[in-house]
Design a protein around this motif. Structure first.
Motif, PDB file in Angstrom:
ATOM      1  N   THR A  17      -5.465  10.700  -9.666  1.00 35.81           N
ATOM      2  CA  THR A  17      -4.639   9.957 -10.787  1.00 35.81           C
ATOM      3  C   THR A  17      -5.137   8.317 -10.639  1.00 35.81           C
ATOM      4  OG1 THR A  17      -2.921  11.419 -10.002  1.00 35.81           O
ATOM      5  CG2 THR A  17      -2.495   9.520 -11.213  1.00 35.81           C
ATOM      6  N   ILE A  18      -5.544   7.980  -9.804  1.00 37.29           N
ATOM      7  CA  ILE A  18      -5.962   6.496  -9.929  1.00 37.29           C
ATOM      8  C   ILE A  18      -7.242   6.275 -10.849  1.00 37.29           C
ATOM      9  CG2 ILE A  18      -6.861   4.717  -8.417  1.00 37.29           C
ATOM     10  CD1 ILE A  18      -4.799   5.499  -6.101  1.00 37.29           C
ATOM     11  N   LYS A  19      -7.960   7.472 -10.585  1.00 42.35           N
ATOM     12  CA  LYS A  19      -9.342   7.150 -11.299  1.00 42.35           C
ATOM     13  C   LYS A  19      -9.271   7.784 -12.751  1.00 42.35           C
ATOM     14  CE  LYS A  19     -14.123   9.141 -11.158  1.00 42.35           C
ATOM     15  NZ  LYS A  19     -15.053   9.883 -10.376  1.00 42.35           N
ATOM     16  N   ASN A  20      -8.353   8.523 -12.877  1.00 40.86           N
ATOM     17  CA  ASN A  20      -8.485   9.357 -14.149  1.00 40.86           C
ATOM     18  C   ASN A  20      -7.180   9.042 -15.163  1.00 40.86           C
ATOM     19  OD1 ASN A  20     -10.911  11.300 -14.173  1.00 40.86           O
ATOM     20  ND2 ASN A  20     -10.039  11.453 -12.336  1.00 40.86           N
ATOM     21  N   GLU A  21      -6.319   8.285 -14.514  1.00 47.03           N
ATOM     22  CA  GLU A  21      -5.088   7.939 -15.684  1.00 47.03           C
ATOM     23  C   GLU A  21      -5.333   6.873 -16.621  1.00 47.03           C
ATOM     24  OE1 GLU A  21      -0.535   6.598 -15.384  1.00 47.03           O
ATOM     25  OE2 GLU A  21      -1.319   7.903 -13.720  1.00 47.03           O
ATOM     26  N   PRO A  22      -6.139   5.717 -16.083  1.00 40.92           N
ATOM     27  CA  PRO A  22      -6.389   5.170 -14.864  1.00 40.92           C
ATOM     28  C   PRO A  22      -5.148   4.582 -14.538  1.00 40.92           C
ATOM     29  CG  PRO A  22      -7.628   4.144 -16.158  1.00 40.92           C
ATOM     30  CD  PRO A  22      -7.148   5.351 -17.270  1.00 40.92           C
ATOM     31  N   ILE A  23      -5.087   4.281 -13.169  1.00 46.49           N
ATOM     32  CA  ILE A  23      -4.091   3.291 -12.541  1.00 46.49           C
ATOM     33  C   ILE A  23      -4.551   2.652 -11.223  1.00 46.49           C
ATOM     34  CG2 ILE A  23      -2.817   4.930 -11.494  1.00 46.49           C
ATOM     35  CD1 ILE A  23      -0.038   3.788 -12.255  1.00 46.49           C
ATOM     36  N   SER A  24      -3.992   1.623 -11.143  1.00 47.31           N
ATOM     37  CA  SER A  24      -4.519   0.985  -9.843  1.00 47.31           C
ATOM     38  C   SER A  24      -3.625   1.575  -8.596  1.00 47.31           C
ATOM     39  CB  SER A  24      -4.349  -0.602  -9.778  1.00 47.31           C
ATOM     40  OG  SER A  24      -3.085  -1.151  -9.749  1.00 47.31           O
ATOM     41  N   SER A  25      -4.248   1.470  -7.531  1.00 52.40           N
ATOM     42  CA  SER A  25      -3.617   2.083  -6.376  1.00 52.40           C
ATOM     43  C   SER A  25      -2.060   1.272  -6.050  1.00 52.40           C
ATOM     44  CB  SER A  25      -4.153   2.310  -5.249  1.00 52.40           C
ATOM     45  OG  SER A  25      -4.789   0.744  -4.727  1.00 52.40           O
ATOM     46  N   ILE A  26      -2.091   0.049  -6.184  1.00 49.87           N
ATOM     47  CA  ILE A  26      -0.824  -0.684  -5.967  1.00 49.87           C
ATOM     48  C   ILE A  26       0.145  -0.328  -7.002  1.00 49.87           C
ATOM     49  CG2 ILE A  26      -1.526  -2.826  -7.230  1.00 49.87           C
ATOM     50  CD1 ILE A  26      -0.080  -4.204  -4.794  1.00 49.87           C
ATOM     51  N   ASN A  27      -0.243  -0.027  -8.359  1.00 50.83           N
ATOM     52  CA  ASN A  27       0.717   0.048  -9.560  1.00 50.83           C
ATOM     53  C   ASN A  27       1.076   1.702  -9.270  1.00 50.83           C
ATOM     54  OD1 ASN A  27       0.585  -2.128 -10.817  1.00 50.83           O
ATOM     55  ND2 ASN A  27      -1.018  -1.953 -12.311  1.00 50.83           N
ATOM     56  N   LEU A  28       0.356   2.538  -8.926  1.00 50.39           N
ATOM     57  CA  LEU A  28       0.790   3.968  -8.469  1.00 50.39           C
ATOM     58  C   LEU A  28       1.841   3.885  -7.297  1.00 50.39           C
ATOM     59  CD1 LEU A  28       0.893   6.925  -8.950  1.00 50.39           C
ATOM     60  CD2 LEU A  28      -1.030   7.127  -7.170  1.00 50.39           C
ATOM     61  N   MET A  29       1.616   2.737  -6.061  1.00 49.32           N
ATOM     62  CA  MET A  29       2.568   2.565  -5.456  1.00 49.32           C
ATOM     63  C   MET A  29       3.908   1.999  -5.807  1.00 49.32           C
ATOM     64  SD  MET A  29       2.218   0.274  -1.759  1.00 49.32           S
ATOM     65  CE  MET A  29       0.889   1.222  -1.062  1.00 49.32           C
ATOM     66  N   GLU A  30       3.753   1.031  -6.674  1.00 46.82           N
ATOM     67  CA  GLU A  30       5.058   0.624  -7.431  1.00 46.82           C
ATOM     68  C   GLU A  30       5.705   1.611  -8.114  1.00 46.82           C
ATOM     69  OE1 GLU A  30       6.706  -3.287  -8.439  1.00 46.82           O
ATOM     70  OE2 GLU A  30       5.348  -2.600  -6.894  1.00 46.82           O
ATOM     71  N   ARG A  31       5.076   2.592  -8.830  1.00 43.43           N
ATOM     72  CA  ARG A  31       5.743   3.660  -9.766  1.00 43.43           C
ATOM     73  C   ARG A  31       6.599   4.488  -8.755  1.00 43.43           C
ATOM     74  NH1 ARG A  31       1.930   6.238 -13.807  1.00 43.43           N
ATOM     75  NH2 ARG A  31       1.134   7.851 -12.283  1.00 43.43           N
ATOM     76  N   ALA A  32       5.799   4.711  -7.600  1.00 41.28           N
ATOM     77  CA  ALA A  32       6.564   5.869  -6.555  1.00 41.28           C
ATOM     78  C   ALA A  32       7.777   4.945  -6.006  1.00 41.28           C
ATOM     79  CB  ALA A  32       5.498   5.856  -5.346  1.00 41.28           C
ATOM     80  N   SER A  33       7.601   3.781  -5.806  1.00 40.33           N
ATOM     81  CA  SER A  33       8.608   2.821  -5.107  1.00 40.33           C
ATOM     82  C   SER A  33       9.761   2.905  -6.129  1.00 40.33           C
ATOM     83  CB  SER A  33       8.255   1.495  -4.763  1.00 40.33           C
ATOM     84  OG  SER A  33       7.130   1.784  -3.642  1.00 40.33           O
TER      85      SER A  33
END
Length: 501
Positions: A17-33
């Protein structure tokens, strides 16, 4: 089907997801939180509640730091953070979220190795210590801290996975786990949430969508799948115009003894109410009056004395064998007689399974594609004693593949193992259904669906779901503490009609 991923696959999906969305890992963490907080504030709306967030220094701790910041932004007045530095390492995303939190002015307490746990006046603890990466039991400072927190009797809400709990694999019997009143988990349930070992540590769980690519998770071809209602709607077949009783097959239920006629009645009712065009019960003569009184729509073949019943095998689209039948020599002879003459997939339950466990030569005669429906004790009698449910999953998968059978391992999340090596977890049912005879109704449902032309896999997946859904419709809206099997059988046509609407 919703794929259930093991921990390594979860990491793969995150990375993809980080590579292909793409999205940074910290923004994926932000979305999960953000997804976590969205669920949390709807169920813990009191902004004056004292909330303490315990954070490790990995990515689960990074989630916790982001959650604390967001709760502060949502006007929670008493949010505190405990950063647990039992390791010298920390992830980049943890460090970034720690800096963001410090900029908000939230009180942060750091706990180092050997430090005594701080005083705790919060009523809610958010557990963001370790997450799903755990691969060995807790020990040392982590064990001491978790034991301490368990002793506080606070409301605990875990982020993704409770600290000390294994997301998949064998859960040690003496594991130290932070007991969670609620787990808010990301994307889908962890496999061990669906196994009985979890009841000692997890009161309930909720999954929140964090935008992981469903297309990619399906491509991982996980052996573990979670059944959803939309899957059942695709399987069920509408009754059509110009059909008749012959269209929907003829189910034969071989069950019951003089003192166990209830099992025969319930399994036969399950078959009839689930839609078999014709249902015949093969029962002792002493049970005929009970059968006619209970459900006059049922037909009968009488078993008397030592003489085997005369059965026109070609008449029957499916056979279920075993409920309440006994395990004496007469029952064994009857089972061998059935297996010698009937070669279509059949349903084997209860005493049929016990006969099979005690007479290994019967295995070779079971028709390919047949369905075995053991509860846990029957499963262990068939396949050997197991000390944990993860091991049972692996055995079920192996045995179903080797023997070309379907194994329906009954449980809260009843699991169907298929010859293709898949394990399907059911998502319907409730504790009100935990009463004698419920499995007999399920046996009848499975035989009914086979009679109607469903494949064995379709019969297992749809039959188990319909069984549980009927129980849900009786129990949950009416707040019933107990659902009786006979009532559930009568609910089946209503449940199936709703699913086909």
């Amino acid at each position: 089907m919703l794929p259930l991923l093991i921990s390594s696959q979860v990491r793969e999906a995150d990375a993809w997801t980080i590579k292909n969305e793409p999205i940074s890992s910290i923004n994926l963490m932000e979305r999960a939180s953000k997804a976590f907080v969205g669920w949390f504030i709807n169920h813990f709306p009191e902004r004056n509640e004292r909330v303490s967030v315990y954070c490790g220094t990995g990515n689960n701790g990074g989630d916790g730091l982001a959650i604390a910041r967001m709760l502060h932004q949502h006007k929670y007045q008493h949010v505190s953070v405990k950063v647990i530095r039992f390791s010298e390492r920390s992830t980049t995303d943890f460090d970034a979220n720690l800096q963001r939190l410090q900029d908000c002015g939230i009180n942060i307490i750091t706990l180092n190795k050997g430090d005594a746990p701080p005083a705790e006046d919060s009523s809610i603890i958010i557990d963001a210590l370790l997450g799903s990466g755990l691969n060995k039991p807790l020990e040392g400072d982590y064990k001491t801290l978790v034991d301490h927190l368990n002793g506080l009797e606070k409301t605990v809400v875990a982020v993704d996975v409770p600290t000390g709990f294994f997301a998949d694999g064998e859960v040690p019997q003496d594991a130290t786990v932070l007991h969670a009143d609620l787990v808010i988990t990301f994307q889908q349930a962890k496999i061990n949430f669906l196994l009985p070992e979890s009841k000692n540590y997890i009161a309930c769980w909720e999954s929140v969508n964090i935008g992981i690519s469903e297309e990619y998770t399906h491509s991982l071809n996980s052996a573990y799948q979670y059944i959803e209602e939309k899957d059942i709607r695709k399987i069920l077949k509408h009754r059509t115009r110009f059909s008749n009783k012959g269209t929907y097959g003829h189910a034969l239920i071989i069950a019951g003894e003089a003192r166990t006629m209830g099992a025969a009645l319930l399994s036969s009712a399950g078959a009839a109410y689930a839609g078999a065009g014709l249902t015949t019960a093969c029962i002792p003569g002493s049970g005929l009056t009970a059968l006619n009184s209970y459900l006059p729509e049922l037909m009968a073949i009488i078993r008397d004395g030592d003489t085997l019943p005369k059965i026109d095998w070609d008449k029957f689209s499916s056979i279920a064998f075993g409920p309440g039948l006994g395990t004496d020599e007469k029952a064994l002879e009857l089972f061998a007689y059935v297996l010698a003459n009937y070669k279509k997939p059949m349903v084997i339950d209860a005493d049929g399974l016990n006969l099979l466990a005690n007479n290994s030569t019967l295995w070779q005669a079971i028709p390919a594609g047949s369905i075995l429906t053991p509860h846990v004790k029957e499963f262990d009698r068939l396949f050997g004693t197991h000390t944990n449910w993860w091991a049972r999953l692996q055995t079920a998968k192996q045995q179903a593949a080797e023997r070309n059978l379907y194994i329906v391992l009954k449980n809260d999340y009843t699991i169907t193992a298929t010859p293709e090596g898949k394990l399907y977890f059911n998502s319907s049912s409730n504790a009100a259904m935990a009463t004698g005879g419920m499995g007999d109704v399920l046996t009848g449902i499975l035989a009914s669906l086979l009679a109607q032309g469903y494949t064995p896999q379709q019969a297992c997946i749809a039959g188990v779901y319909i069984h549980g859904k009927a129980g849900d419709e009786l129990a949950l809206p009416n707040r019933m503490n107990v659902v009786l099997p006979g009532k559930l059988a009568q609910q089946l046509p209503v449940t199936m009609a709703k699913l086909m609407a």
